[in-house]
Design a protein around this motif. Structure first.
Motif, PDB file in Angstrom:
ATOM      1  N   ASN A   1       0.817  -1.211   0.000  1.00 50.73           N
ATOM      2  CA  ASN A   1       0.000   0.000   0.000  1.00 50.73           C
ATOM      3  C   ASN A   1       0.851   1.262   0.000  1.00 50.73           C
ATOM      4  O   ASN A   1       0.338   2.366   0.155  1.00 50.73           O
ATOM      5  CB  ASN A   1      -0.914   0.000   1.218  1.00 50.73           C
ATOM      6  CG  ASN A   1      -1.921  -1.139   1.157  1.00 50.73           C
ATOM      7  OD1 ASN A   1      -2.634  -1.270   0.169  1.00 50.73           O
ATOM      8  ND2 ASN A   1      -1.942  -1.967   2.182  1.00 50.73           N
TER       9      ASN A   1
ATOM     10  N   GLN B   1       4.275  -9.444   9.975  1.00 49.83           N
ATOM     11  CA  GLN B   1       3.082  -9.176  10.790  1.00 49.83           C
ATOM     12  C   GLN B   1       3.375  -8.153  11.886  1.00 49.83           C
ATOM     13  O   GLN B   1       2.580  -7.252  12.130  1.00 49.83           O
ATOM     14  CB  GLN B   1       2.658 -10.482  11.466  1.00 49.83           C
ATOM     15  CG  GLN B   1       1.425 -11.123  10.869  1.00 49.83           C
ATOM     16  CD  GLN B   1       1.179 -12.485  11.482  1.00 49.83           C
ATOM     17  OE1 GLN B   1       1.741 -13.479  11.013  1.00 49.83           O
ATOM     18  NE2 GLN B   1       0.376 -12.558  12.519  1.00 49.83           N
TER      19      GLN B   1
ATOM     20  N   ALA C   1       5.750  -5.870  11.955  1.00 46.44           N
ATOM     21  CA  ALA C   1       5.965  -4.543  11.369  1.00 46.44           C
ATOM     22  C   ALA C   1       4.646  -3.934  10.909  1.00 46.44           C
ATOM     23  O   ALA C   1       4.434  -2.725  11.043  1.00 46.44           O
ATOM     24  CB  ALA C   1       6.950  -4.631  10.205  1.00 46.44           C
ATOM     25  N   ALA C   2       3.739  -4.760  10.380  1.00 51.79           N
ATOM     26  CA  ALA C   2       2.455  -4.234   9.914  1.00 51.79           C
ATOM     27  C   ALA C   2       1.599  -3.759  11.083  1.00 51.79           C
ATOM     28  O   ALA C   2       0.962  -2.710  11.012  1.00 51.79           O
ATOM     29  CB  ALA C   2       1.710  -5.290   9.103  1.00 51.79           C
ATOM     30  N   LEU C   3       1.599  -4.521  12.170  1.00 53.77           N
ATOM     31  CA  LEU C   3       0.788  -4.136  13.325  1.00 53.77           C
ATOM     32  C   LEU C   3       1.356  -2.899  14.013  1.00 53.77           C
ATOM     33  O   LEU C   3       0.602  -2.123  14.597  1.00 53.77           O
ATOM     34  CB  LEU C   3       0.708  -5.298  14.316  1.00 53.77           C
ATOM     35  CG  LEU C   3      -0.164  -6.456  13.843  1.00 53.77           C
ATOM     36  CD1 LEU C   3       0.226  -7.738  14.545  1.00 53.77           C
ATOM     37  CD2 LEU C   3      -1.631  -6.153  14.101  1.00 53.77           C
ATOM     38  N   GLY C   4       2.679  -2.734  13.922  1.00 50.95           N
ATOM     39  CA  GLY C   4       3.296  -1.536  14.481  1.00 50.95           C
ATOM     40  C   GLY C   4       4.015  -1.793  15.793  1.00 50.95           C
ATOM     41  O   GLY C   4       3.400  -1.841  16.843  1.00 50.95           O
TER      42      GLY C   4
ATOM     43  N   LEU D   1       5.827  -2.955   6.636  1.00 53.84           N
ATOM     44  CA  LEU D   1       5.648  -1.492   6.628  1.00 53.84           C
ATOM     45  C   LEU D   1       4.896  -1.057   5.372  1.00 53.84           C
ATOM     46  O   LEU D   1       4.027  -0.187   5.429  1.00 53.84           O
ATOM     47  CB  LEU D   1       7.002  -0.785   6.690  1.00 53.84           C
ATOM     48  CG  LEU D   1       7.836  -0.976   7.964  1.00 53.84           C
ATOM     49  CD1 LEU D   1       9.169  -0.249   7.829  1.00 53.84           C
ATOM     50  CD2 LEU D   1       7.085  -0.470   9.192  1.00 53.84           C
TER      51      LEU D   1
ATOM     52  N   GLN E   1       2.807  -2.791   3.683  1.00 52.20           N
ATOM     53  CA  GLN E   1       1.409  -3.198   3.843  1.00 52.20           C
ATOM     54  C   GLN E   1       0.649  -2.155   4.675  1.00 52.20           C
ATOM     55  O   GLN E   1      -0.454  -1.756   4.329  1.00 52.20           O
ATOM     56  CB  GLN E   1       1.373  -4.575   4.537  1.00 52.20           C
ATOM     57  CG  GLN E   1       0.013  -5.013   5.045  1.00 52.20           C
ATOM     58  CD  GLN E   1      -0.976  -5.289   3.931  1.00 52.20           C
ATOM     59  OE1 GLN E   1      -0.619  -5.868   2.921  1.00 52.20           O
ATOM     60  NE2 GLN E   1      -2.214  -4.861   4.099  1.00 52.20           N
ATOM     61  N   ALA E   2       1.269  -1.728   5.783  1.00 52.54           N
ATOM     62  CA  ALA E   2       0.550  -0.900   6.765  1.00 52.54           C
ATOM     63  C   ALA E   2       0.721   0.595   6.516  1.00 52.54           C
ATOM     64  O   ALA E   2       0.190   1.400   7.263  1.00 52.54           O
ATOM     65  CB  ALA E   2       1.040  -1.243   8.170  1.00 52.54           C
ATOM     66  N   ARG E   3       1.465   0.963   5.480  1.00 50.79           N
ATOM     67  CA  ARG E   3       1.750   2.375   5.176  1.00 50.79           C
ATOM     68  C   ARG E   3       2.478   3.067   6.316  1.00 50.79           C
ATOM     69  O   ARG E   3       2.088   4.138   6.781  1.00 50.79           O
ATOM     70  CB  ARG E   3       0.463   3.173   4.889  1.00 50.79           C
ATOM     71  CG  ARG E   3      -0.245   2.755   3.638  1.00 50.79           C
ATOM     72  CD  ARG E   3      -1.258   3.799   3.198  1.00 50.79           C
ATOM     73  NE  ARG E   3      -2.152   3.205   2.222  1.00 50.79           N
ATOM     74  CZ  ARG E   3      -3.420   2.875   2.467  1.00 50.79           C
ATOM     75  NH1 ARG E   3      -3.965   3.123   3.637  1.00 50.79           N
ATOM     76  NH2 ARG E   3      -4.146   2.326   1.530  1.00 50.79           N
ATOM     77  N   ASP E   4       3.532   2.435   6.765  1.00 53.16           N
ATOM     78  CA  ASP E   4       4.361   3.032   7.810  1.00 53.16           C
ATOM     79  C   ASP E   4       5.788   3.101   7.281  1.00 53.16           C
ATOM     80  O   ASP E   4       6.146   2.388   6.335  1.00 53.16           O
ATOM     81  CB  ASP E   4       4.290   2.167   9.076  1.00 53.16           C
ATOM     82  CG  ASP E   4       4.906   2.852  10.289  1.00 53.16           C
ATOM     83  OD1 ASP E   4       5.279   4.039  10.194  1.00 53.16           O
ATOM     84  OD2 ASP E   4       5.006   2.191  11.339  1.00 53.16           O
TER      85      ASP E   4
ATOM     86  N   PRO F   1      -5.142   3.535  11.716  1.00 48.28           N
ATOM     87  CA  PRO F   1      -4.781   3.966  10.369  1.00 48.28           C
ATOM     88  C   PRO F   1      -4.019   2.917   9.564  1.00 48.28           C
ATOM     89  O   PRO F   1      -3.738   3.121   8.396  1.00 48.28           O
ATOM     90  CB  PRO F   1      -3.868   5.166  10.655  1.00 48.28           C
ATOM     91  CG  PRO F   1      -3.240   4.850  11.978  1.00 48.28           C
ATOM     92  CD  PRO F   1      -4.233   4.042  12.741  1.00 48.28           C
ATOM     93  N   ARG F   2      -3.673   1.786  10.159  1.00 47.99           N
ATOM     94  CA  ARG F   2      -2.800   0.837   9.478  1.00 47.99           C
ATOM     95  C   ARG F   2      -3.614  -0.117   8.615  1.00 47.99           C
ATOM     96  O   ARG F   2      -4.613  -0.668   9.053  1.00 47.99           O
ATOM     97  CB  ARG F   2      -1.968   0.065  10.500  1.00 47.99           C
ATOM     98  CG  ARG F   2      -1.206   0.986  11.440  1.00 47.99           C
ATOM     99  CD  ARG F   2      -0.396   0.239  12.457  1.00 47.99           C
ATOM    100  NE  ARG F   2       0.852  -0.229  11.921  1.00 47.99           N
ATOM    101  CZ  ARG F   2       1.979   0.466  11.916  1.00 47.99           C
ATOM    102  NH1 ARG F   2       2.020   1.686  12.419  1.00 47.99           N
ATOM    103  NH2 ARG F   2       3.071  -0.036  11.406  1.00 47.99           N
ATOM    104  N   ALA F   3      -3.192  -0.324   7.382  1.00 47.38           N
ATOM    105  CA  ALA F   3      -3.854  -1.277   6.486  1.00 47.38           C
ATOM    106  C   ALA F   3      -3.240  -2.653   6.747  1.00 47.38           C
ATOM    107  O   ALA F   3      -2.040  -2.839   6.589  1.00 47.38           O
ATOM    108  CB  ALA F   3      -3.639  -0.858   5.036  1.00 47.38           C
ATOM    109  N   LEU F   4      -4.085  -3.611   7.149  1.00 49.06           N
ATOM    110  CA  LEU F   4      -3.576  -4.943   7.487  1.00 49.06           C
ATOM    111  C   LEU F   4      -4.014  -5.967   6.454  1.00 49.06           C
ATOM    112  O   LEU F   4      -5.037  -5.805   5.790  1.00 49.06           O
ATOM    113  CB  LEU F   4      -4.091  -5.361   8.865  1.00 49.06           C
ATOM    114  CG  LEU F   4      -3.659  -4.474  10.029  1.00 49.06           C
ATOM    115  CD1 LEU F   4      -4.301  -4.947  11.316  1.00 49.06           C
ATOM    116  CD2 LEU F   4      -2.135  -4.462  10.169  1.00 49.06           C
ATOM    117  N   ARG F   5      -3.250  -7.021   6.311  1.00 49.66           N
ATOM    118  CA  ARG F   5      -3.669  -8.150   5.484  1.00 49.66           C
ATOM    119  C   ARG F   5      -4.939  -8.732   6.073  1.00 49.66           C
ATOM    120  O   ARG F   5      -5.180  -8.640   7.290  1.00 49.66           O
ATOM    121  CB  ARG F   5      -2.587  -9.229   5.470  1.00 49.66           C
ATOM    122  CG  ARG F   5      -1.491  -8.967   4.448  1.00 49.66           C
ATOM    123  CD  ARG F   5      -0.544 -10.161   4.306  1.00 49.66           C
ATOM    124  NE  ARG F   5      -0.785 -11.201   5.293  1.00 49.66           N
ATOM    125  CZ  ARG F   5       0.155 -11.921   5.879  1.00 49.66           C
ATOM    126  NH1 ARG F   5       1.425 -11.726   5.568  1.00 49.66           N
ATOM    127  NH2 ARG F   5      -0.143 -12.840   6.756  1.00 49.66           N
TER     128      ARG F   5
ATOM    129  N   THR G   1      -4.468 -11.022   9.130  1.00 47.54           N
ATOM    130  CA  THR G   1      -4.055 -10.275  10.314  1.00 47.54           C
ATOM    131  C   THR G   1      -5.228  -9.444  10.839  1.00 47.54           C
ATOM    132  O   THR G   1      -5.464  -9.378  12.053  1.00 47.54           O
ATOM    133  CB  THR G   1      -2.868  -9.349   9.978  1.00 47.54           C
ATOM    134  OG1 THR G   1      -1.858 -10.107   9.317  1.00 47.54           O
ATOM    135  CG2 THR G   1      -2.284  -8.726  11.225  1.00 47.54           C
TER     136      THR G   1
END
Lengths: 252, 252
Positions: free
Chosen positions: A2, A95, A97-100, A135, A137-140, B222-226, B229
């Motif tokens: 993303n 996972q 990194a995506a969750l934060g 990152l 994926q999650a836009r971070d 704000p995070r886009a997750l799979r 997840t």
């Protein structure tokens, strides 16, 4: 994907940035970009921004990028994780990194098998692309810091105060009675460190060590979850509790 | 495997139960049971209990089982899920059962590819063992009900009131502003149905359809997750909120 995450190797100092790896493949084959299209970009550990496609062909995409003034804040949650088996750890990097998470602290424990530490999954060359994938994926943009520790006692007694200097320390354990969410809401504005034990849990010595270093036991229900599911569940609950603090309460 | 789940094919009506499949392999090779050892057992869609090992050899374990009087309650959460790609769905079955859902409603949507419905992952012969695996992980006996729908509109307009007759309907969507947790806390003692869209989200028509049928939009940050997840994260947040309702508030 993303977000297209760029770093210093992409020459982001110059006015135009060209990518030719998996990111280019995604832009060309999934997003089907053509010149003029704008896509979300980010600079690793830097700001988010927008990239305007100048050319897109032959496996290469060149963009003109404009970045925001601000850098996204580092996630307010860190994890201390008894090293799971390599297959699970491999899945967990993206996972987490995506969750934060701000920091990933991996440790030994009695119920961790020694050979888990011999895997290539703990090589930076292996895990860094997986963290970047999470990152994107999650836009971070904020790459989690990673450290690997072979002795829980040495980690907790000698290094943890540097790695996690102030905040709320929580240890997930079947014996815990308080929920992670309510614990976080009772301690607003603090960083949170979540310790997650191995399959089978921390042993009594390890639990006592964690308690002696200010970890509070939390539970999240009667169900026994796999380590990767438990990580996702706890991080989601803690992030949700943090976000609720930051919003004014809503009328029922 | 934190529980050996038995069903009618195991002859649980008789005083002794013999298993000889993967459950026997787990008892013999992981738990290393010997006669006299007690292990947790459960009866599919029935009570939990304890099994006392009578004999354990040659790939077979025979136990004498005593079951509780009560049957664990069905999880108070159901999911309506736009069918993800087969590889993701395969991984999700056990996760959903472990996290605890009463019912799994799979549906088409504009951004679901049609061929996703052709996979063997949607055959009961494939998914039932995966659901049982999740129950054995989480120490639950209540097998989720599963239904598969090729048209979201027909599902929502004609079947949903039967599948989910009363309770709080939530739809996860990036535009949502209220958190899942606070929404659940504002509606105590209700069953909860969580609708989770495809990668890329519900389209405008689908969102309007869901809203017209009492779904409230929720977000969780704000995070886009799979999708997988996101499922785990939302189910964890909703279960945590339900459990907090059931406990008296704790002093800070």
């Amino acid at each position: 994907m993303n977000l297209i995450l760029l770093d210093e190797r992409d020459g982001v100092g110059s006015p135009h940035v060209t990518v030719s790896d998996g990111r280019a493949a995604h832009l060309l084959n999934v997003l089907h970009v053509t010149p003029g299209r704008e896509v979300r970009v980010g600079l690793l550990d830097g700001p988010l921004g927008m990239g305007r496609v100048l050319s897109a062909a032959d496996g290469r995409v060149t963009m003109q990028c404009v970045f925001d003034a601000d850098i996204p804040p580092r996630p307010r949650v860190d994890v201390l994780l008894a090293l799971p088996r390599p297959k699970v750890m491999q899945r967990l990097w993206a996972q987490l990194a995506a969750l934060g998470v701000g920091r990933i602290i991996l440790t030994n424990a009695e119920r961790v098998e020694r050979h888990y530490f011999d895997t290539h999954v703990l090589d930076e060359a292996c895990y860094r692309p997986l963290l970047v994938e999470g990152l994107q994926q999650a836009r971070d943009t904020r790459l989690p810091a990673v450290s690997i520790h072979r002795q829980l006692k040495v980690l907790v007694e000698d290094h943890l105060d540097t790695l996690f200097s102030a905040g709320l320390r929580l240890a997930a354990h079947p014996g815990g009675t308080t929920s992670a969410g309510s614990m976080v809401r009772e301690h607003p504005d603090q960083r949170v460190l979540i310790a997650i034990g191995p399959e089978g849990g921390w042993n009594a010595f390890e639990l006592a060590l964690l308690e002696a270093h200010d970890f509070r036991q939390i539970s999240f229900g009667p169900r026994a979850l796999r380590v990767d599911t438990a990580c996702t569940a706890l991080l989601a609950i803690v992030h949700a509790a943090i976000e609720e603090q930051q919003k004014p309460p809503r009328d029922a």
